[in-house]
Design a protein around this motif. Structure first.
Motif, short mmCIF file in Angstrom:
data_model
loop_
_atom_site.label_atom_id
_atom_site.label_comp_id
_atom_site.label_asym_id
_atom_site.label_seq_id
_atom_site.Cartn_x
_atom_site.Cartn_y
_atom_site.Cartn_z
N UNK A 287 -2.13 6.00 0.93
CA UNK A 287 -1.23 6.22 2.07
C UNK A 287 -0.62 7.61 2.04
N UNK A 288 -0.41 8.14 0.85
CA UNK A 288 0.12 9.51 0.74
C UNK A 288 -0.89 10.51 1.30
N UNK A 289 -2.18 10.31 0.99
CA UNK A 289 -3.22 11.21 1.50
C UNK A 289 -3.40 11.04 3.00
N UNK A 290 -3.28 9.82 3.49
CA UNK A 290 -3.40 9.59 4.94
C UNK A 290 -2.24 10.27 5.68
N UNK A 291 -1.08 10.29 5.06
CA UNK A 291 0.09 10.94 5.67
C UNK A 291 -0.14 12.44 5.79
N UNK A 292 -0.96 12.98 4.89
CA UNK A 292 -1.28 14.42 4.97
C UNK A 292 -2.32 14.73 6.04
N UNK A 293 -2.88 13.69 6.67
CA UNK A 293 -3.82 13.90 7.75
C UNK A 293 -5.28 13.75 7.36
N UNK A 294 -5.57 13.31 6.17
CA UNK A 294 -6.96 13.14 5.75
C UNK A 294 -7.58 11.92 6.42
N UNK A 295 -8.91 11.90 6.43
CA UNK A 295 -9.62 10.76 7.02
C UNK A 295 -9.54 9.56 6.09
N UNK A 296 -9.99 8.41 6.60
CA UNK A 296 -9.95 7.18 5.80
C UNK A 296 -10.81 7.31 4.56
N UNK A 297 -12.07 7.79 4.72
CA UNK A 297 -12.97 7.91 3.58
C UNK A 297 -12.47 8.93 2.57
N UNK A 298 -12.01 10.09 3.07
CA UNK A 298 -11.53 11.13 2.15
C UNK A 298 -10.28 10.67 1.39
N UNK A 299 -9.41 9.94 2.08
CA UNK A 299 -8.19 9.44 1.42
C UNK A 299 -8.54 8.45 0.32
N UNK A 300 -9.52 7.60 0.59
CA UNK A 300 -9.93 6.61 -0.42
C UNK A 300 -10.55 7.30 -1.63
N UNK A 301 -11.41 8.31 -1.37
CA UNK A 301 -12.02 9.04 -2.47
C UNK A 301 -10.97 9.77 -3.31
N UNK A 302 -10.02 10.42 -2.63
CA UNK A 302 -8.98 11.16 -3.34
C UNK A 302 -8.11 10.22 -4.17
N UNK A 303 -7.79 9.05 -3.61
CA UNK A 303 -6.97 8.07 -4.33
C UNK A 303 -7.67 7.61 -5.61
N UNK A 304 -8.98 7.31 -5.49
CA UNK A 304 -9.72 6.84 -6.67
C UNK A 304 -9.86 7.96 -7.69
N UNK A 305 -10.21 9.17 -7.22
CA UNK A 305 -10.48 10.28 -8.13
C UNK A 305 -9.23 10.72 -8.88
N UNK A 306 -8.12 10.91 -8.15
CA UNK A 306 -6.91 11.44 -8.79
C UNK A 306 -6.10 10.35 -9.50
N UNK A 307 -5.86 9.24 -8.79
CA UNK A 307 -5.10 8.16 -9.43
C UNK A 307 -5.92 7.51 -10.53
N UNK A 308 -7.25 7.55 -10.38
CA UNK A 308 -8.12 6.94 -11.38
C UNK A 308 -7.94 7.51 -12.77
N UNK A 309 -7.61 8.82 -12.85
CA UNK A 309 -7.40 9.43 -14.17
C UNK A 309 -6.22 8.77 -14.88
N UNK A 310 -5.10 8.65 -14.14
CA UNK A 310 -3.92 8.03 -14.74
C UNK A 310 -4.15 6.54 -14.98
N UNK A 311 -4.87 5.89 -14.06
CA UNK A 311 -5.14 4.45 -14.23
C UNK A 311 -6.03 4.21 -15.45
N UNK A 312 -7.00 5.10 -15.65
CA UNK A 312 -7.87 4.96 -16.82
C UNK A 312 -7.06 5.09 -18.10
N UNK A 313 -6.20 6.11 -18.14
CA UNK A 313 -5.35 6.28 -19.32
C UNK A 313 -4.41 5.11 -19.51
#
Length: 749
Positions: A287-313
């Protein structure tokens, strides 16, 4: 690499979803095979000598469970009986005893009715006969049959059964049916207790607590998610993969034959509380990425890629904390650690795979219904909550040392609580005071001095040796002489049997052999015998209970027997003491291993001592404050809570990790205020995660078993303590470590 994985997950979300649904169906089948385990013996390591001796007791001496049936005058209504010596009461006791003897698993019974059958050859016809026989008995014998005010008596039943859930349920229900079918006079109340009654009650409460606590955990989490996401539909986004994860975990337990016991009953509510974090952080970042104006697919990819690092740790550190449970000597804690690792892994995988599919499906459906796309607004990014974290971030940036000073003062408060920590593992202490079985056992302890047993095994080439029999007699009398100290009121041994027949202990082994022909206190090959002591052991405080058990250990090891004779303590009461000692040894071992594993993973992931310290210190503080809280709240360690510090260490580091990861991302990106941005953006997600995690643990308070209550309170407090420490310590340390570097406009590349 994570970005490539994110693209694959987003692109192939439908096939991934179908595969997940197939695994869900398999898991639902597995849940139907779940079994409950209430046998304390199976919760202990089988290679210990004390456990082997307990097995000898069960196999060689037909040591079984005990049932104590309390018969008491409960009121004084007109037309009923007012005295347990009324012949009508004794007649009903005799009839119940005869019903019990019809069951093949009943090996022995004893009651007040047996005394009259032995003395008179029949049951008494009037109260005068009752009083005559009772008054003729020695006072100590009479006090074991009737209470001092003549309102209570008991029936002692010895049970030999297979140690499984089915036979336990059958025995309890058969005895309860016999009680109900026996026509006791008015004003008389009958209740069963003892190991069968208490174990059966624990079993039924385990079954109800599993469903109840898991359902309440889901309700609490749903309520919090609806509040933060401002929509029941959006609240289902992080909840859907969580539900899949919990179902798969329970299904795996059923398929793998892992039973539910005192420790593993909490698994459902725990995974609800802990697993929700993964979906929440992914959803918030989307939702943070969507608020910045990104598309649905790009927001989902960014959420997995960036949050995924912290989630993995976060997932790795949490798993590391739970992996330490594998170093426990208790099989129950080993199973709990394994199941939690599987459960959290499944919850994390489902969050990464299912959350993007669900969140994109929700937006597509809303666009179809409304006719246009609408970027969702959630409380975490607006309103009063966002303002609080904005103020907190700026305040910590300007006054980091002030916040660290406040943390030090808070730590001093909890230091005193650590000195008050105790341990409690006895089975009867697991049940709340109000249930009938506990009220009945309290009556036994108060009125009859207790019916607990401690058995001492004497092993030799031939226990019929007159020298050994005399030493057994001296040992038994020595223990009875210390009754003021050890709470023993009765002893029984082969020496008593021999003296009863001859009036003394003869030198002729043949005479001793004849006296022992029908004795159940000696093995068939005469290599082992028992000295059995009865008293009030379990009804005392934990400190007194430990003292009494240590007394038996010392007396047995110091007993004066011929060379080659082994003397060892065993029995149900002693096994509870062994469990207590094992738990006390496990607590520091598990906590140390858990802490070392988590610290090692943090150092490997971030490879910076300063960054790692900012994440690790809140973890230590959360665990330390939790120990202090347990001492102040009088929450004792038990077999369930033995691994709680390792769990909190694994969970608590996650909050500092999310803050640190976002801080590094912002600082490397050139943000002049990375602390403020990190607290503003990640802080609300941490709060939502902590509240939902604590909500899952607080749901355990609605369980009926005392250990589950305490487990919920300790873990919920640990989560809030770790969250508070992360909010105050991690940003403060990062500001102190990197403040000058940020001012120079640099960043740690």
């Amino acid at each position: 690499m994570l970005r490539s994985i994110a693209r694959i997950i987003v692109r192939y979300r439908i096939p991934f979803g179908i595969l997940t649904l197939f695994l869900l169906v398999v898991s639902i089948y597995g849940i139907q095979n779940l079994q409950f385990e209430t046998d304390l013996y199976k919760e202990l390591p089988q290679n210990l000598q004390s456990i082997k001796d307990y097995q000898i007791l069960q196999n060689e001496f037909q040591g079984g469970d005990n049932v104590i049936i309390i018969v008491k005058i409960s009121n004084i209504e007109e037309g009923g009986v007012y005295d347990i010596r009324d012949p009508r009461v004794i007649d009903s006791v005799y009839k119940l005893e005869q019903k019990l003897k019809e069951h093949p698993y009943v090996s022995q019974t004893f009651s007040i009715a047996d005394v009259f059958m032995q003395s008179l050859g029949r049951l008494p016809r009037n109260e005068a006969e009752v009083k005559f026989v009772l008054n003729a008995l020695p006072e100590d014998v009479r006090n074991q049959l009737v209470s001092s005010d003549y309102t209570m008596t008991l029936i002692a039943v010895t049970i030999s059964r297979d140690k499984n859930q089915r036979t336990l349920t059958q025995v309890y229900r058969d005895i309860q049916r016999d009680i109900e079918d026996t026509n006791f006079p008015k004003n008389v109340e009958v209740a069963q207790t003892g190991s069968i009654g208490i174990t059966y009650r624990i079993l039924t409460l385990l079954q109800s607590d599993l469903n109840k606590t898991m359902a309440i955990a889901f309700v609490m989490v749903i309520f919090l998610l609806i509040y933060f996401y401002r929509s029941p539909v959006r609240a289902l986004i992080p909840l859907t993969p969580l539900a899949f994860g919990v179902t798969m975990t329970l299904g795996f337990m059923g398929l793998a034959g892992i039973p539910l016991g005192i420790t593993t009953t909490t698994v459902g509510a725990m995974i609800v509380g802990m697993g929700i974090d993964y979906g929440v952080h992914l959803t918030n970042r989307y939702y943070e990425e969507r608020k910045k104006g990104r598309s649905i697919e790009d927001s989902a990819e960014e959420a997995i890629a960036e949050t995924g690092k912290a989630l993995l740790g976060a997932a790795l550190t949490t798993i590391a904390g739970f992996a330490a449970l594998g170093f426990s000597v208790l099989p129950a804690l080993q199973r709990l650690g394994f199941v939690l690792i599987v459960g959290l892994s499944l919850a994390a995988l489902n969050a990464v795979i299912i959350t993007p599919a669900v969140i994109m499906l929700e937006e597509d459906l809303m666009k179809l219904i409304r006719g246009h796309s609408e970027i969702p607004e959630i409380r975490a990014h607006s309103g009063f909550l966002a303002q609080i974290f904005s103020v907190l971030g700026r305040s910590i940036k300007n006054h980091p040392k002030t916040y660290l000073t406040a943390v030090i003062l808070l730590t001093l408060l909890f230091t005193y609580g650590i000195t008050q920590i105790t341990t409690e593992v006895r089975m009867d202490k697991m049940l709340p005071e109000g249930i009938p079985e506990i009220q009945a056992i309290n009556d036994v302890n108060n009125e009859f001095g207790g019916m607990d047993e401690v058995d001492v095994i004497v092993q030799a080439d031939d226990v019929r040796n007159p020298v050994i029999v005399r030493d057994i007699y001296r040992f038994e009398k020595s223990v009875l002489a210390d009754s003021y100290y050890n709470n023993v009121f009765e002893g029984d041994s082969i020496a008593d049997t021999v003296i009863k027949d001859y009036g003394y202990i003869p030198e002729d082994k043949k005479k001793i052999n004849k006296a022992l022909e029908d004795s159940n206190l000696v093995t068939d090959d005469y290599s082992m015998t028992l000295v059995r002591f009865k008293g009030n052991f379990m009804g005392t405080s934990q400190e007194d209970f430990n003292r009494i058990m240590r007394y038996f250990e010392e007396e047995s090891s110091n007993a004066n027997f011929p060379p080659g004779v082994s003397v060892r303590v065993t029995g149900d009461s002693y096994i509870n003491y062994v469990l207590n000692e094992l738990t006390n040894r496990d607590i520091p071992r598990i906590s140390t291993y858990g802490t070392l594993f988590v610290v090692l993973i943090v150092l490997l992931l971030f490879r910076s001592p300063k960054t790692s310290m900012a994440m690790i210190l809140p973890m230590f503080l959360g665990a330390f404050w939790t120990l202090g809280f347990m001492g102040l709240a009088r929450i004792p360690f038990d077999q369930t809570l033995a691994g709680v510090i390792s769990m909190i260490v694994g969970l608590g580091v996650d909050y500092g990790m999310h803050l640190t990861h976002r801080f590094k991302e912002e600082m490397d990106g050139g943000n002049p205020h990375p602390i403020v941005t990190a607290v503003e953006s990640v802080g609300p997600g941490i709060l939502v995660g902590a509240l939902t995690t604590a909500g899952g643990f607080l749901a355990l308070l609605f369980g009926s078993l005392t250990p589950i209550h305490n487990f919920g309170k300790a873990l919920a407090f640990g989560i809030f303590a770790s969250m508070t420490a992360a909010y105050l310590v991690t940003p403060s340390l990062l500001q102190l470590f990197y403040g000058k570097e940020i001012k120079r406009g640099g960043g740690e590349k």
